[in-house]
Design an enzyme around this catalytic site. Structure first.
Site, short mmCIF file in Angstrom:
data_model
loop_
_atom_site.label_atom_id
_atom_site.label_comp_id
_atom_site.label_asym_id
_atom_site.label_seq_id
_atom_site.Cartn_x
_atom_site.Cartn_y
_atom_site.Cartn_z
N GLY A 93 7.70 5.54 4.56
CA GLY A 93 8.80 5.19 3.67
C GLY A 93 8.61 5.57 2.23
O GLY A 93 9.56 5.55 1.45
N ASP A 94 7.40 5.95 1.83
CA ASP A 94 7.16 6.37 0.44
C ASP A 94 5.96 7.31 0.40
O ASP A 94 5.08 7.18 -0.45
CB ASP A 94 6.94 5.15 -0.44
CG ASP A 94 6.94 5.50 -1.94
OD1 ASP A 94 7.55 6.54 -2.29
OD2 ASP A 94 6.35 4.77 -2.73
N PHE A 95 5.94 8.27 1.33
CA PHE A 95 4.80 9.19 1.35
C PHE A 95 4.87 10.12 0.14
O PHE A 95 5.90 10.72 -0.15
CB PHE A 95 4.78 10.03 2.63
CG PHE A 95 3.59 10.95 2.69
CD1 PHE A 95 2.38 10.50 3.18
CD2 PHE A 95 3.69 12.26 2.23
CE1 PHE A 95 1.26 11.34 3.21
CE2 PHE A 95 2.58 13.10 2.25
CZ PHE A 95 1.37 12.64 2.75
N THR A 139 8.80 8.64 -7.31
CA THR A 139 9.01 8.85 -5.89
C THR A 139 10.20 9.76 -5.62
O THR A 139 10.27 10.41 -4.58
CB THR A 139 9.23 7.49 -5.20
OG1 THR A 139 8.12 6.66 -5.46
CG2 THR A 139 9.38 7.65 -3.69
#
Length: 256
Positions: A93-95, A139
């Site tokens: 979800g936040d690589f 992000t």
């Protein structure tokens, strides 16, 4: 150990993060930061995690003395950890490289699901204005375009973020660099030109192009083909250093 605290806020997916953290605690993989314990104290969820003593991958990708093939090897290791999580039904979800730690000769992906709620909240706060993307939400450079539209995180969006990171390792810059979140989103709606590079094979070029596609259905549905090609490339004997940056320009239509 490292302690991570996540304070519950309505509507930001902390229940899902807690479930995934507990699932992650049962996942034993050398390229995933180990979660030793997960619990709650009132509205706060805590995770006791392995402490990795070393830099993050974002710092390593900036090193001019590190060959491109070595950077790809680090990403290959991170991709193996991410793929193992996908096989266990866990979405990161936040690589991004800043969520991958390099230490003690090992590469470990961290922050599965933990920072997703924060990223989603930040996206909601910035999509309506022209705040600088890098200052308000780093992000955003790695996020798939459908996430800006409120779509849920899934394996396809993880694949997209991984491909942004591979592109960054190859060229020394990200494929999307518009200064504000709104402009960045508009830039991501167009195909990414991928110019030749000494370490780029035709197959990896095709996989990257598909992985960065604006339509999630056009992307590889798993990391397996990407990892297989990176394995082939990085297994080659080391030759002249491949840390050149290929100059190029990305041209797209940006809604102002």
């Amino acid at each position: 150990i490292a302690l991570k605290l996540l304070t519950a806020r309505p509507g930001n997916g902390e229940d899902r993060s807690l479930r995934e953290a507990r699932a992650l605690a049962s996942l034993d993989h050398p390229n995933v930061a180990q979660v030793h314990d997960v619990g709650q104290d009132g509205a706060t969820t805590y995770l006791a995690m392995e402490l990795v003593d070393g830099p993050d991958l974002a710092e390593e990708l900036k090193r001019e003395d590190l060959e491109v093939l070595d950077k790809l090897r680090l990403l290959l290791a991170a991709g193996r950890g991410l793929d193992a999580a996908h096989s266990a039904g866990i979405v990161h979800g936040d690589f991004k490289p800043a969520n991958v730690w390099v230490g003690s000769g090992q590469v470990r992906v961290a922050d599965f699901g933990v920072s997703r709620a924060r990223a989603t909240a930040d996206m909601d706060a910035t999509m309506g204005d022209d705040e600088p993307a890098e200052l308000r939400w780093g992000t955003a450079a790695y996020a798939a375009p459908e996430l800006f539209e409120g779509a849920p995180h899934d394996q396809s969006s993880d694949v997209y973020a991984f491909c942004v990171s591979v592109f960054e390792a190859l060229y020394g810059v990200r494929p999307f660099r518009r200064p504000t979140v709104r402009q960045l989103y508009c830039e991501k709606l167009w195909p990414v030109p991928i110019v030749p590079h000494p370490a780029l094979t035709p197959r990896l070029r095709r996989l990257l192009s598909n992985g960065l596609h604006p339509n999630p259905e056009a992307r590889p549905q798993s990391l397996a083909p990407l990892l297989a090609e990176l394995e082939t490339i990085t297994r080659k004997r080391r030759g002249p250093q491949l840390h050149m940056v290929v100059p190029f320009a990305i041209i797209g239509v940006v809604a102002l």
